[in-house]
Design an enzyme around this catalytic site. Structure first.
Site, mmCIF file in Angstrom:
data_model
loop_
_atom_site.group_PDB
_atom_site.id
_atom_site.type_symbol
_atom_site.label_atom_id
_atom_site.label_comp_id
_atom_site.label_asym_id
_atom_site.label_seq_id
_atom_site.Cartn_x
_atom_site.Cartn_y
_atom_site.Cartn_z
ATOM 1 C CG HIS A 97 -8.156 56.007 -36.953
ATOM 2 N ND1 HIS A 97 -8.796 55.681 -38.133
ATOM 3 C CD2 HIS A 97 -7.734 57.283 -37.085
ATOM 4 C CE1 HIS A 97 -8.753 56.730 -38.954
ATOM 5 N NE2 HIS A 97 -8.105 57.716 -38.348
ATOM 6 C CD GLU A 98 -6.682 52.233 -28.882
ATOM 7 O OE1 GLU A 98 -5.657 51.598 -29.130
ATOM 8 O OE2 GLU A 98 -7.805 51.674 -28.740
ATOM 9 C CG HIS B 95 -2.496 46.591 -32.736
ATOM 10 N ND1 HIS B 95 -1.498 46.367 -31.826
ATOM 11 C CD2 HIS B 95 -1.921 46.530 -33.963
ATOM 12 C CE1 HIS B 95 -0.358 46.193 -32.472
ATOM 13 N NE2 HIS B 95 -0.585 46.291 -33.763
ATOM 14 C CD GLU B 96 -5.785 46.345 -28.969
ATOM 15 O OE1 GLU B 96 -6.069 47.277 -29.727
ATOM 16 O OE2 GLU B 96 -4.636 46.181 -28.509
ATOM 17 C CD GLU C 89 0.518 45.583 -26.698
ATOM 18 O OE1 GLU C 89 0.531 46.746 -27.083
ATOM 19 O OE2 GLU C 89 -0.519 44.893 -26.664
HETATM 20 C C1 NOJ Z 1 -2.591 48.420 -27.720
HETATM 21 C C2 NOJ Z 1 -1.846 48.156 -28.971
HETATM 22 O O1 NOJ Z 1 -1.558 46.780 -29.115
HETATM 23 C C3 NOJ Z 1 -0.583 48.978 -28.968
HETATM 24 O O2 NOJ Z 1 0.189 48.690 -30.111
HETATM 25 C C4 NOJ Z 1 -0.936 50.436 -28.892
HETATM 26 O O3 NOJ Z 1 0.241 51.189 -28.758
HETATM 27 C C5 NOJ Z 1 -1.849 50.733 -27.705
HETATM 28 N N1 NOJ Z 1 -2.957 49.817 -27.649
HETATM 29 C C6 NOJ Z 1 -2.386 52.132 -27.750
HETATM 30 O O4 NOJ Z 1 -3.218 52.284 -28.861
HETATM 31 CA CA CA Z 2 -2.736 44.903 -27.857
#
Ligand code: NOJ
Ligand code: CA
Length: 655
Positions: free
Chosen positions: A369-370, A438-439, A463
């Site tokens: 879930h972004e 994440h974040e 990343e």
């Molecule tokens: C930042 C995240 O740290 C990374 O793992 C992810 O692939 C991208 N956002 C896209 O959601």
């Molecule tokens: Ca990140």
């Protein structure tokens, strides 16, 4: 005078002072009331660590709760318990401390209750403001709590940032720290290691630390604000997170400490049988190095075919899960409001069919879930989104908050988001879902209470090597002593194609391949990723280490370490030990006395190490794998290349 009596184990609380002394009698935290102002201090073996420092609160309305107190009374108790985490770095955790609850009372009857705790591995305090006449709904404008350190220690810190922990670490004298996120870790001139953080961040704002104008060794709590500048709003009682000061004689002792978890409540999830640590791979790195895209089109990563290829690979190599990013619509509008849809698949991704394909092969599909920071849109869809995963048997979800928070002006680390992140943890638990955030908001030990909160980013992770100037070799030798003290991290180690020249010739990873393998052990995560493209793992001998990796440990020992230079950690699962050893840009010889091995019989030892010619810059993929037999009295010697490392497995010989 105060500090002398402070150090005495038999110190009796006077009328204007109260204290808690650790079970071993060496660490003490004291609170005193002078001129109506409450101040706490901390000492070890009679030596001050924190000099008298104010605890105080200022509100939009009503009297300040930082001065004008007239009396103090306290009561103490001893806590001595052992608890078993659902997963973690040790199978059992001792919770042993002295707790002193101090009531500070004003002439008006208003009270500030400060709870002090002294453990052998650190001290902590938290404040409570009970509801009272004129103190019900409140707006906190500032927590004025200070940390006045007794020396200009060497400090490791990342800059204060209300939205991100994704920064490189500074190493400076404490006096040069102007504003930092926590944890902040320090080494005193006497070699004591001290780390400042917080535990159980609940219904409150995240704490950053600000240097002070009048005392260059003092830090003051600076809470992350709401858009209107208010720090915390709520209805009394107000209860702060614990302010924590971990103390260790060695840098490694900080890593072995369970202080942060001990300051959180026991697990509230009754049936935890579905919460299982695992290794995973993913459709992930390909997007970061531009081989694939999140959005659909000719290079779409999350296609049926590619997902099946990953599931097959996981099944074949004993990998627990497969993360799939870019499966849902909205990636073409990344960053815009209302971009993501959490229930609609791209046409080339068949969620129910792929979930069934994974299930049949004993592999977990890990959802994604972004939110892009668009929290209102996520909250609107969250039940439907989790239900879609639950009904397809998906038990783990990675969430993301890349970008500024909507509504604009809210911060990732402010109270509003702290409450959002917690709501998601609780809701995920309802749906039987484990989380990798994440974040995120920084870890503060709530994994003890909510063990479905598995791991999180909150770190400048792998990343960055894909699309920035990268993480220098020393970065991961700082993390175990700083960010990792807060909790597990989803750094996503394991890039074997160190330079990935086929995709991005101007970017690379700043380690040797052996160090990438060592990071699987060093950087603890109960959901641990091997982040590279799977074609780089196929038939690679170094990948054998990951195929056997447990992500849940019975015991953890730090063999040696110096912040920013090197660290060697040994972890046990059942009768087997795993060692990870890493160095910064300098080559190093590490000696590991094997006296911690439980059995007297010999062990089969496999060493995944740098070849003699390896160097992170010029020869990063030169490695060797060596098999030996060793006994508990032996010493294992590891030669680490510049930017290198070693990973070791030790299993007792069968009778
Ligand atoms: C930042 C995240 O740290 C990374 O793992 C992810 O692939 C991208 N956002 C896209 O959601
Ligand atoms: Ca990140």
């Amino acid at each position: 005078m105060m500090l002398t009596c402070f150090a005495l184990p038999g110190f009796a609380a006077g009328e204007r002072t109260a204290a808690a002394v650790s079970p071993d009698g060496r660490l003490a935290i004291m609170l005193s009331l002078e001129d109506g102002v409450p101040r706490y201090s901390v000492a070890r073996d009679g030596r001050p660590i924190v000099l008298p420092s104010v605890i105080g609160f200022r509100f939009a309305e009503g009297e300040p709760m930082s001065r004008g107190f007239e009396s103090l009374h306290s009561e103490s108790r001893v806590i001595d318990e052992t608890w078993q985490p659902v997963w973690g770095t040790d199978e059992a955790v001792n919770d042993r401390c002295t707790e002193t609850v101090v009531h500070l009372v004003k002439p008006s009857g208003r009270e500030l209750i400060v709870t002090l705790r002294a453990y052998d591995d650190g001290v902590a305090f938290r404040s409570e403001l009970p509801s009272a006449q004129g103190f019900s709904d409140y707006e906190l404008l500032a927590e004025e709590t200070e940390f006045r350190f007794a020396g200009d220690h060497t400090a490791w810190w990342i800059k204060a940032d209300y939205d991100s922990y994704e920064h490189l670490w500074n190493e400076t004298p404490l006096s040069e720290l102007d504003a930092a996120n926590t944890p902040v870790t320090m080494r005193t001139e006497h070699g004591l290691h001290v780390s400042l953080h917080e535990a159980n961040l609940t219904r409150y704002a995240g704490m950053t630390l600000k240097g002070s104008d009048d005392d260059e060794l003092a830090l003051t709590c600076e809470l992350v604000p709401w858009p209107d500048g208010v720090k915390v709003r709520g209805t009394a009682p107000l209860l702060t997170p614990w302010r924590t000061i971990q103390v260790g004689e060695t840098a490694g002792a900080l890593i072995e400490s369970h202080l942060i978890e001990n300051l959180n409540d026991p697990c509230v999830i009754e049936d935890t049988s579905w919460i299982r640590p695992m290794t995973y791979i993913g459709i992930w790195w390909g997007m970061h190095i531009t081989k694939e895209t999140w959005h659909d089109g000719p290079r779409h990563g999350a296609t049926n075919e590619n997902v099946r290829r990953h599931i097959d690979f996981a099944a074949k190599h004993n990998i627990g899960g497969v993360l799939v990013e870019g499966w849902n619509t909205g990636w073409d509008k990344w960053g815009a409001k209302d971009a993501y849809d959490f229930v609609t698949c791209y046409p080339d991704f068949d969620l129910p069919a792929l979930a069934a394909y994974a299930r049949e092969r004993g592999v977990e599909l890990i959802g994604h879930h972004e939110t892009g920071g668009d929290v209102p849109t996520y909250e609107r869809q969250i039940d439907e989104a989790f239900e879609l995963y639950r009904s397809n048997g998906i038990k783990a979800v990675k969430t993301g908050y890349a970008g500024g928070i909507y509504p604009r002006g809210q911060h990732h680390h402010g109270q509003w988001m702290v409450e959002h992140y917690r709501m998601v943890v609780e809701k995920a638990a309802e749906y039987g879902i484990m989380l990798d955030v994440h974040e995120p908001i920084k870890p503060t030990g709530i994994r003890r209470t909510w063990p479905n909160m598995m791991t999180r980013e909150g770190v400048r992770g792998m990343e960055y090597n894909a699309w920035s100037e990268g993480n220098p070799p020393e970065h991961t030798t700082i993390l175990p002593f700083t960010r990792m003290l807060a909790g597990p991290l989803d750094y996503t180690p394991g890039i074997f194609d160190i330079t990935f020249n086929d995709y991005k010739p101007n970017n690379r990873v700043y380690t040797t391949i052996a160090k990438q393998v060592a990071l699987f052990v060093v950087l603890y995560s109960p959901v641990q990723m091997a982040a590279d493209l799977i074609e780089n793992y196929e038939d690679h001998p170094m990948f054998r280490f990951f195929r056997r990796l447990p992500c849940d440990w019975d015991e953890t020992r730090v063999i040696d370490g110096a912040i920013g230079d090197h660290v060697t950690i040994a972890r046990r699962s059942g009768m087997n030990w795993y060692i990870g050893s890493i160095t910064d840009e300098n080559a190093r010889t590490v000696r590991v006395p094997l006296d911690f091995l439980g059995e007297t019989r010999p062990y089969s030892v496999t060493i995944y190490r740098d070849a003699p010619t390896a160097h992170w810059e010029t020869n990063p993929t030169a490695y060797e794998i060596i098999g030996e037999s060793m006994s508990p009295g032996d010493t294992l010697t590891l030669e680490l290349a510049p930017g290198g490392g070693a990973a070791v497995t030790l299993s007792p010989h069968k009778y």
